[in-house]
Design a protein around this motif. Structure first.
Motif, PDB file in Angstrom:
ATOM      1  N   TYR A  15       0.879  -1.082   0.075  1.00 41.07           N
ATOM      2  CA  TYR A  15       0.030  -0.120  -0.176  1.00 41.07           C
ATOM      3  C   TYR A  15       0.733   1.223  -0.074  1.00 41.07           C
ATOM      4  O   TYR A  15       0.588   2.163  -0.752  1.00 41.07           O
ATOM      5  CB  TYR A  15      -0.980  -0.071   1.213  1.00 41.07           C
ATOM      6  N   ILE A  16       1.877   1.283   0.966  1.00 41.75           N
ATOM      7  CA  ILE A  16       2.795   2.608   1.124  1.00 41.75           C
ATOM      8  C   ILE A  16       3.300   2.828  -0.269  1.00 41.75           C
ATOM      9  O   ILE A  16       3.661   3.690  -0.971  1.00 41.75           O
ATOM     10  CB  ILE A  16       3.739   2.284   2.178  1.00 41.75           C
ATOM     11  N   ASP A  17       4.072   1.461  -1.020  1.00 41.02           N
ATOM     12  CA  ASP A  17       4.861   1.659  -2.126  1.00 41.02           C
ATOM     13  C   ASP A  17       3.749   2.512  -3.347  1.00 41.02           C
ATOM     14  O   ASP A  17       4.223   2.838  -4.129  1.00 41.02           O
ATOM     15  CB  ASP A  17       5.508   0.453  -2.730  1.00 41.02           C
ATOM     16  N   TRP A  18       2.501   1.771  -3.332  1.00 39.41           N
ATOM     17  CA  TRP A  18       1.595   2.375  -4.453  1.00 39.41           C
ATOM     18  C   TRP A  18       1.174   3.674  -4.031  1.00 39.41           C
ATOM     19  O   TRP A  18       1.281   4.257  -5.093  1.00 39.41           O
ATOM     20  CB  TRP A  18       0.260   1.154  -4.434  1.00 39.41           C
ATOM     21  N   THR A  19       0.920   4.059  -2.976  1.00 37.26           N
ATOM     22  CA  THR A  19       0.340   5.535  -2.940  1.00 37.26           C
ATOM     23  C   THR A  19       1.528   6.624  -2.657  1.00 37.26           C
ATOM     24  O   THR A  19       1.188   7.694  -2.797  1.00 37.26           O
ATOM     25  CB  THR A  19      -0.467   5.716  -1.427  1.00 37.26           C
TER      26      THR A  19
END
Length: 189
Positions: free
Chosen positions: A26-30
């Motif tokens: 999630y952190i990598d995507w956002t």
């Protein structure tokens, strides 16, 4: 006019998350590298902490709907608390739809977390589950919970999202003021 307060209990979403989208994914995507925990009203990311039996007649006395769309918000704190008795950790939230500039006075038992923008007729957060709208706001504009801390900024973003992104879904949003209970459902360190 005093705004109505709704309540909900949502699963926590942080580095301990192992369901679905992992925290790292999630952190990598956002690119929201500064998040400590996501405390959003987004129904896909912060799911309801208890199983909701929509066949139970009592549910319909408490659940909130918006233009036929069920929102997993409830008009009774007692109803929510009765459903999370066996849940070890969750975020017990008090929320105000389309709040006024002056925040609700909930600070005796809740901490103000921020403002979320949830699409009208849905449950997707324009702030944390749309891949970003850089012409309207940047990742750095969100606080450590993935929300907007300042009312004026949240209202500006709410107004500009559909103008700057007329072809995008999820940009016509309600503004919600989000408060988290100081102790009920919280993890202890």
């Amino acid at each position: 006019m005093k705004s109505e307060i709704y309540y909900t209990a949502l699963k926590t979403y942080d580095s301990d998350n192992t369901d679905g989208f992992t925290w790292k994914e999630y952190i990598d995507w956002t690119e929201l590298f500064h998040l400590k925990e996501l405390v959003s009203l987004d129904g896909n990311l912060n799911r309801l902490a208890f199983v909701l039996d929509l066949d139970a007649s009592e549910v319909w006395d408490f659940i909130i709907s918006d233009n036929g769309m069920l929102m997993f918000y409830f008009n009774s704190l007692d109803y929510v608390l009765n459903n999370v008795k066996e849940v070890p950790f969750f975020n017990l939230l008090a929320i105000i739809k389309e709040p006024e500039k002056e925040k609700a006075d909930l600070s005796a038992t809740y901490d103000f977390i921020g403002y979320d923008l949830i699409e009208i007729g849905g449950d997707t957060s324009a702030l944390t589950n749309c891949g970003g709208f850089d012409e309207t706001f940047l990742p750095k504009d969100l606080n450590i919970y993935g929300l907007i801390s300042e009312y004026d900024m949240a209202k500006r973003i709410q107004k500009e999202l559909p103008i700057n992104n007329p072809e995008e879904e999820h940009t016509d949003c309600y503004l919600y003021e989000v408060w988290r209970h100081k102790s009920i459902g919280r993890k202890t360190n």
